[in-house]
Design a protein around this motif. Structure first.
Motif, PDB file in Angstrom:
ATOM      1  N   VAL A  48       0.847  -1.202   0.000  1.00  0.00           N
ATOM      2  CA  VAL A  48       0.000   0.000   0.000  1.00  0.00           C
ATOM      3  C   VAL A  48       0.880   1.249   0.000  1.00  0.00           C
ATOM      4  CG1 VAL A  48      -1.678   1.309   1.337  1.00  0.00           C
ATOM      5  CG2 VAL A  48      -1.921  -1.157   1.134  1.00  0.00           C
ATOM      6  N   LYS A  54      -0.040   6.906   6.635  1.00  0.00           N
ATOM      7  CA  LYS A  54      -0.848   6.779   5.418  1.00  0.00           C
ATOM      8  C   LYS A  54      -0.888   5.365   4.863  1.00  0.00           C
ATOM      9  CE  LYS A  54      -0.117  11.432   3.710  1.00  0.00           C
ATOM     10  NZ  LYS A  54       0.498  12.221   2.664  1.00  0.00           N
ATOM     11  N   GLY A  56      -1.285   2.402   6.259  1.00  0.00           N
ATOM     12  CA  GLY A  56      -2.064   1.350   6.902  1.00  0.00           C
ATOM     13  C   GLY A  56      -1.168   0.246   7.419  1.00  0.00           C
ATOM     14  N   VAL A  57      -1.621  -0.996   7.218  1.00  0.00           N
ATOM     15  CA  VAL A  57      -0.851  -2.152   7.690  1.00  0.00           C
ATOM     16  C   VAL A  57       0.092  -2.584   6.560  1.00  0.00           C
ATOM     17  CG1 VAL A  57      -1.025  -4.544   8.448  1.00  0.00           C
ATOM     18  CG2 VAL A  57      -2.664  -2.854   9.264  1.00  0.00           C
ATOM     19  N   SER A 134      -3.298   6.509  12.922  1.00  0.00           N
ATOM     20  CA  SER A 134      -2.472   5.461  12.328  1.00  0.00           C
ATOM     21  C   SER A 134      -3.047   4.090  12.690  1.00  0.00           C
ATOM     22  CB  SER A 134      -1.040   5.557  12.857  1.00  0.00           C
ATOM     23  OG  SER A 134      -0.325   4.402  12.507  1.00  0.00           O
ATOM     24  N   ALA A 135      -3.128   3.218  11.679  1.00  0.00           N
ATOM     25  CA  ALA A 135      -3.649   1.858  11.933  1.00  0.00           C
ATOM     26  C   ALA A 135      -2.717   1.088  12.863  1.00  0.00           C
ATOM     27  CB  ALA A 135      -3.802   1.109  10.612  1.00  0.00           C
TER      28      ALA A 135
ATOM     29  N   ILE B  37      -7.018  -0.770   3.754  1.00  0.00           N
ATOM     30  CA  ILE B  37      -5.865  -0.033   4.291  1.00  0.00           C
ATOM     31  C   ILE B  37      -5.632  -0.414   5.750  1.00  0.00           C
ATOM     32  CG2 ILE B  37      -5.017   2.268   4.938  1.00  0.00           C
ATOM     33  CD1 ILE B  37      -6.464   3.346   2.448  1.00  0.00           C
ATOM     34  N   ALA B  38      -6.708  -0.515   6.502  1.00  0.00           N
ATOM     35  CA  ALA B  38      -6.576  -0.753   7.934  1.00  0.00           C
ATOM     36  C   ALA B  38      -6.080  -2.160   8.246  1.00  0.00           C
ATOM     37  CB  ALA B  38      -7.912  -0.512   8.618  1.00  0.00           C
ATOM     38  N   GLY B  39      -6.362  -3.113   7.359  1.00  0.00           N
ATOM     39  CA  GLY B  39      -5.920  -4.484   7.601  1.00  0.00           C
ATOM     40  C   GLY B  39      -6.862  -5.225   8.532  1.00  0.00           C
ATOM     41  N   ALA B  42      -7.289  -4.292  12.420  1.00  0.00           N
ATOM     42  CA  ALA B  42      -7.702  -2.937  12.808  1.00  0.00           C
ATOM     43  C   ALA B  42      -8.991  -2.955  13.626  1.00  0.00           C
ATOM     44  CB  ALA B  42      -7.919  -2.100  11.560  1.00  0.00           C
ATOM     45  N   THR B  46     -10.551   2.655  13.969  1.00  0.00           N
ATOM     46  CA  THR B  46      -9.489   2.998  13.006  1.00  0.00           C
ATOM     47  C   THR B  46     -10.070   3.046  11.600  1.00  0.00           C
ATOM     48  OG1 THR B  46      -7.953   1.792  14.410  1.00  0.00           O
ATOM     49  CG2 THR B  46      -7.180   2.334  12.214  1.00  0.00           C
ATOM     50  N   ILE B  50     -10.153   6.233   9.048  1.00  0.00           N
ATOM     51  CA  ILE B  50      -9.577   6.203   7.698  1.00  0.00           C
ATOM     52  C   ILE B  50     -10.634   6.596   6.668  1.00  0.00           C
ATOM     53  CG2 ILE B  50      -8.555   4.689   5.926  1.00  0.00           C
ATOM     54  CD1 ILE B  50      -7.198   3.154   8.225  1.00  0.00           C
ATOM     55  N   LYS B  81      -5.360   4.082  -1.927  1.00  0.00           N
ATOM     56  CA  LYS B  81      -4.517   3.155  -1.172  1.00  0.00           C
ATOM     57  C   LYS B  81      -3.067   3.617  -1.126  1.00  0.00           C
ATOM     58  CE  LYS B  81      -4.658  -1.323  -1.571  1.00  0.00           C
ATOM     59  NZ  LYS B  81      -4.733  -2.613  -2.265  1.00  0.00           N
ATOM     60  N   SER B  82      -2.497   3.848  -2.296  1.00  0.00           N
ATOM     61  CA  SER B  82      -1.051   4.076  -2.333  1.00  0.00           C
ATOM     62  C   SER B  82      -0.658   5.529  -2.536  1.00  0.00           C
ATOM     63  CB  SER B  82      -0.441   3.243  -3.456  1.00  0.00           C
ATOM     64  OG  SER B  82      -0.873   3.751  -4.705  1.00  0.00           O
ATOM     65  N   SER B  83      -1.631   6.405  -2.776  1.00  0.00           N
ATOM     66  CA  SER B  83      -1.385   7.834  -3.057  1.00  0.00           C
ATOM     67  C   SER B  83      -0.701   8.055  -4.405  1.00  0.00           C
ATOM     68  CB  SER B  83      -0.533   8.511  -1.972  1.00  0.00           C
ATOM     69  OG  SER B  83      -1.055   8.284  -0.725  1.00  0.00           O
TER      70      SER B  83
END
Lengths: 510, 318
Positions: A48, A54, A56-57, A134-135, B37-39, B42, B46, B50, B81-83
Motif C-alpha cells: 500500500v 498513510k 495502513g498495515v 495510524s492503523a 488499508i486498515a488491515g 484494525a 481505526t 480512515i 490506497k497508495s497515493s
C-alpha cells in the motif's frame, strides 16, 4: 599382519588428508561470500505504501521490501533474543515503565541526514498521536510517548510494564523500522521510503516491482553483498513457482499446499521450512442465537475435525493446534475440544432446538473449503450451516461491524502474541470480535498484559486459551508453518520466521 | 468535421454514462478501501477514521461530481490506497498493455490472413477442413489454458522463453520482446480463429462476384486475384472485429497479465476493484472507454480507406 594393517591405515589416512587438502580450499572458497549480482524476490501482494500513518498495515510483502531500506532500533531472532541494530544498548527502569536506548553514532539516512534521537521520537510519536489515526497505533497503546534526551539517547515512557515492548521495537512492520524525519515531513515516505538500511530505494512501479540498490555508505557495509534487489509483485502462486523454476526470480514463498508439495520434491530448488506461531481459525460470534449458547458452540467444536481440514485444505502443510503460540509456549492441550460427533449430538440434545447458522467465506477455493468441509461435518450431527461467499474486503467489513455468525480469521505470527490475544478476549477491547467476555477472562488478560514476568505471562496466556477452548470461541484451522523456496545460487538466507524473509545478508553464487 | 463533432458528442455521453454507472456500482458493493488499508487487525474506530480522512463518509454523488470536476481540469486524482497519481499509474501501464495487444494482434493476423485466404480459396476441400478443425480446436481453448501450456512447454521444459516478467524497451529490443512472446501467443491462438473464419466467409462470397469472374476470364493468376482483388473487399468485417478486439485488449487482459506477471492496465484495474480503490477504478474505466471509442473511430476511418464507397456515402450524408 599388524604391519600390513598399519600400512593400510596409513594409506587411508593419506588418502583422506589428500582429499581434504584437495577439496578443502574449494569448499572454503565456495562458502566465502561473493559480492555483486541482482537478487529477485517474488512478493505475493502489492504494497500500500511505506508511511506509518498513510500506509495502513504493511503486510509481509511490504515488510520484506522495507527491511532492505529501513532498520529498527534492535532486531530479534526466533528464540526471542534481541541484538543491536540502530541502538547499541538499551535498558529498562526498575518498574519497567521507562526504556532508554542509546543510538549508534554516525549512522546516516539515505538522504544524507544523520540518524538522531529526534528521528526515533518523531516516528513513534507520530504513530501514537490519536489525531493521525495510524492503523499501527492499536498495537502500541501502552506506550505513552518517546522523547529525545540528547542527540543519541531516546527514552520511551509506558503506561505500565509491558513485555511486548521489545518485540514491538524490534518488529519489521510499520512500527519498528525508523524513517528519516525529513523525508516523512516532506510527505515523500509513502511512495519513496528513506531509511538507514543496507539498500537504497530506487523505484517502485506499482503492481510490478520495487527496486533497491546497495547503500555504499552503510554503517555495516562489509556484510552487504548484492548490488541490487528487485522485489517483483506476483500475486498468483503458480506464476511465482513457474518464475522460480525458470529462473526469473530467486526466492518465493507460499502457503498453497499443492505448490509446497511440488517445491519440496523439486531437486533444482532449495526448500526452507520454519515452524511458526499464529493460526488460522473460524471465529464464532457469541452475540446472537444460537451461537450465544455455550452448548451449541461446544457442539460445533466437537463436530469439527481440524485434522480433516488440514489434510484437505492445507494438504498437510500445517500442524493441527490447540492454541496459537506454536513452539514458543508449551501450553499442552488446554482443554481443547477434540473431534467427537457423539458428544456434539449429546450437547445439541441438551440444547433442544434445531441449530441453523451461517458462515462467511472468501469466494476463493480455500474460502469455499473453509465453508464446505465444516458444512458436511456439522450436517452429520444435525447442524445446518449456510455458506455465504463474499470477497475479502466484504468479509473484513462484516466481521469488524459484527455482522456475521461465523467467519474465517487469523492470529498473525509474531514474537509475542499477547497483544493480539488481549485484544481478542478482553471485554473493553474494540477488537473483541467474538463478543464473549467474563470477569475471570478480563482479570487474566489484564494481569497478562501488565506483568513483567515472562513465565507468568506464558502461564496466563495458556489459562486464557483454556477458557477460550472451554467456551468454544474459536474453531482451529491449523497453526503456523512457513515455506520459502530459493534457487541454489542464493546463499546465506537466514531462518525464515513469521513468514518474513530477510534478504539483506544474502549473497549470490555467480 | 461534422462527423468528428458527432463522434465527440457521442464520446462524452458514453463516458458520462460509463463513469457514473461504474461509480454507483462500486459504491453499492459492500466494504470499502478503508478496510483494505486498515488491515484485518484494525479496530472499527481505526476504519472509521480512515474512511473519514479519505472522504468516504460523504454522499456518493458529491464524490462523483468532485471526481468529474477533477477530470475536466486534468486531475485524475490519486490512488486512495497508495497515493500514486492515477494518470501516472495508467501511463506507466498503458504502454505495456498496448505492446501486448499489438504483438498479439500481429500474431493473430499473421495466422488469420494466410489461413483465411487458403481456406476460402479451397473452400470445402481438404486444406479448408484441416484449417477449420485447427481453428475449432484453438477457439475451444481459453487463453489462460494456452498460457499454462505454453509456460510448461517453452519456459519449464525447453527453457527457451521466460515464464513471467516484463522488461522495458530501454533494456533492449530482445529483452523487451522475449517475455512478451508467450502472453501474446496465448491471445493470438484464440483471436486468430475468429478473424480467420470471418475473412474466409466474406472472401468466399467475394470470390463469387462478377468482377472476380471477369479477372479470371482476363487470365489473371489466382494469387493476384486473391491478394489484389479479393482481399480488400473481404476485410471489412475482420476490421470491425479487430477494432473490437483491440479495444478489449487495451482495457487489459486481466487473466493473462496475472498469469505472466505483466504490469498492465488489467492488473491495475483488478487490483483496484479488489481493494475498492474507486479513484483508480474510475480512472481506468474512463481511460479504457476513451481508448475503445478512439480505436473504433480509427476503424471507421480505415473503412473509408479500404472502400471508396464509404467515403462517397459519408460525403453524401455528411
Amino acid at each position: 599382519m599388524n604391519r600390513n594393517s598399519s600400512r593400510v591405515r596409513a594409506r587411508l589416512l593419506a588418502l583422506i588428508l589428500a582429499t581434504v587438502l584437495a577439496t578443502g580450499p574449494t569448499y572454503l572458497a565456495a562458502q566465502a561470500p561473493k559480492k555483486g549480482g541482482t537478487l529477485t524476490v517474488a512478493l505475493e501482494t502489492e504494497v500500500v505504501g511505506f508511511d506509518a500513518v498513510k500506509g495502513g498495515v504493511l503486510g509481509i510483502s511490504g515488510e520484506i521490501a522495507l527491511r532492505a531500506v529501513q532498520e529498527s532500533l534492535i532486531t530479534a531472532n526466533q528464540e526471542g533474543e534481541f541484538t543491536p541494530q540502530l541502538a547499541t544498548e538499551w535498558k529498562a527502569s526498575a518498574d519497567g515503565k521507562s526504556w532508554t536506548f542509546k543510538l549508534r553514532p554516525g549512522v546516516k539516512f539515505h538522504d544524507a541526514n544523520e540518524l538522531t534521537a529526534e528521528d526515533v521520537a518523531h516516528h513513534y510519536n507520530r504513530i501514537l498521536d490519536p489525531v493521525n489515526k495510524s492503523a499501527s497505533r492499536t498495537f502500541i497503546t501502552p506506550i505513552k510517548g518517546a522523547k529525545a534526551i540528547d542527540k543519541h539517547t531516546v527514552e520511551f515512557e509506558l503506561e505500565h510494564a509491558w513485555l511486548p515492548f521489545l518485540p514491538v521495537i524490534a518488529s519489521t512492520g510499520m512500527i519498528g523500522p525508523i524513517p528519516s524525519k525529513a523525508n516523512v515531513t516532506a510527505d515523500k515516505q509513502q511512495r519513496h521510503p528513506v531509511g538507514t538500511g543496507p539498500y537504497v530505494f530506487q523505484s517502485w512501479q506499482s503492481g510490478d516491482r520495487i527496486v533497491v540498490k546497495r547503500n555504499p555508505d552503510y554503517w555495516n557495509k562489509d556484510h552487504v553483498y548484492l548490488d541490487e534487489v528487485v522485489f517483483r509483485i506476483l500475486p498468483d502462486t503458480q506464476t511465482r513457482y513457474a518464475s522460480l523454476l525458470s529462473g526469473q526470480v530467486d526466492i518465493i514463498w507460499t502457503d498453497r499446499g499443492a505448490t509446497i508439495h511440488q517445491g519440496l520434491k523439486e531437486k533444482s530448488i532449495v526448500s526452507h521450512v520454519a515452524e511458526g506461531a499464529g493460526m488460522e481459525f473460524t471465529l464464532l460470534n457469541t452475540r446472537n442465537e444460537p451461537l450465544k449458547d455455550q452448548r451449541v458452540r461446544a457442539a460445533l467444536a466437537h463436530a469439527y475435525n481440524q485434522d480433516a481440514i488440514i489434510n484437505v485444505s492445507w494438504e498437510k502443510t500445517r500442524p493441527a493446534v490447540t492454541h496459537p503460540f506454536g513452539p514458543m509456549i508449551n501450553c499442552g492441550e488446554v482443554k481443547y475440544r477434540k473431534y467427537d460427533p457423539n458428544k456434539a449430538k449429546q450437547l445439541l440434545a441438551e440444547y433442544g432446538k434445531p441449530v441453523k447458522t451461517n458462515i462467511i467465506v472468501t469466494a476463493t477455493p480455500r474460502g469455499r473449503e473453509a465453508g464446505e468441509i465444516p458444512q458436511q461435518m456439522f450436517k452429520a450431527v444435525g447442524i445446518e450451516l449456510e455458506i455465504q461467499p463474499v470477497d475479502q474486503v466484504t468479509l473484513v467489513q462484516r466481521v469488524l461491524s459484527r455482522n456475521y455468525s461465523m467467519s474465517g480469521w487469523r492470529v498473525a505470527d509474531g514474537l509475542d502474541l499477547s497483544p493480539q490475544i488481549y485484544a481478542l478476549v478482553h471485554s473493553k477491547s474494540s477488537y473483541n470480535l467474538g463478543g464473549y467476555s467474563s470477569p475471570e477472562l478480563d482479570a487474566m488478560a489484564d494481569e497478562m498484559r501488565t506483568t513483567n514476568d515472562r513465565k507468568r505471562q506464558h502461564e496466563l496466556l495458556c489459562k486464557i486459551m483454556e477458557v477460550v477452548n472451554e467456551q468454544a470461541l474459536f474453531l482451529y484451522r491449523g497453526g503456523g508453518r512457513h515455506y520459502a523456496f530459493a534457487r541454489p545460487r542464493v546463499k546465506n538466507l537466514p531462518h525464515i520466521w513469521r513468514g518474513f524473509i530477510d534478504v539483506t545478508s544474502v549473497w549470490l553464487e555467480q | 468535421m461534422r462527423y468528428l463533432v458527432r463522434r465527440a458528442q457521442r464520446l462524452v455521453i458514453v463516458l458520462l454514462a460509463v463513469t457514473l454507472f461504474t461509480f454507483l456500482l462500486v459504491n453499492v458493493l459492500p466494504g470499502d478501501v478503508a478496510y483494505e488499508i486498515a488491515g484485518t487487525e484494525a479496530t472499527p474506530e481505526t476504519v472509521a477514521a480512515i474512511r473519514k480522512s479519505l472522504g468516504l463518509d460523504r454522499p456518493v454523488l458529491v464524490r462523483y461530481f468532485e471526481w468529474l470536476g477533477g477530470i475536466l481540469t486534468g486531475d485524475w486524482g490519486k490512488s486512495l490506497k497508495s497515493s500514486e497519481p492515477v494518470w501516472q499509474a495508467i501511463m506507466a501501464r498503458f504502454p505495456v498493455s498496448f505492446e501486448l495487444m499489438l504483438i498479439a494482434q500481429t500474431m493473430a493476423l499473421m495466422l488469420a490472413l494466410p489461413l483465411g485466404i487458403i481456406s476460402a480459396y479451397r473452400a470445402g476441400r481438404r486444406p479448408d477442413k484441416v484449417i477449420g478443425t485447427l481453428a475449432f480446436m484453438s477457439v475451444s481453448m481459453p487463453a489462460f489454458m494456452f498460457a499454462i501450456l505454453l509456460i510448461f512447454l517453452f519456459a519449464l521444459k525447453l527453457e527457451w522463453l521466460p515464464a513471467t516478467g516484463y522488461e522495458p524497451l530501454s533494456k533492449g529490443l530482445w529483452a523487451n520482446l522475449k517475455p512478451m512472446i508467450l502472453p501474446a501467443l496465448s491471445f493470438a491462438l484464440v483471436e486468430w480463429t475468429i478473424l480467420m473464419r470471418t475473412l474466409r466467409a466474406e472472401m468466399i462470397s467475394v470470390l463469387q462476384e462478377d468482377y472476380i469472374s471477369l479477372a479470371r476470364a482476363k487470365g489473371l493468376g489466382d494469387g493476384r486475384i486473391l491478394l489484389a482483388h479479393a482481399l480488400r473487399p473481404s476485410s471489412f468485417s475482420m476490421m470491425t472485429l479487430l477494432g473490437l478486439q483491440v479495444g478489449r485488449l487495451i482495457g487489459g487482459a486481466i487473466i493473462i497479465e496475472e498469469i505472466f506477471g505483466i504490469p498492465g492496465v488489467g492488473r491495475l484495474l483488478i487490483g483496484a476493484v479488489y481493494g475498492r480503490d474507486f479513484v483508480v477504478i474510475q480512472g481506468c474505466v474512463t481511460f479504457i472507454a476513451i481508448a475503445f471509442v478512439l480505436v473504433n473511430f480509427l476503424v471507421d476511418i480505415a473503412y473509408s480507406l479500404l472502400d471508396p464507397r464509404v467515403r462517397v456515402s459519408g460525403a453524401a450524408h455528411g
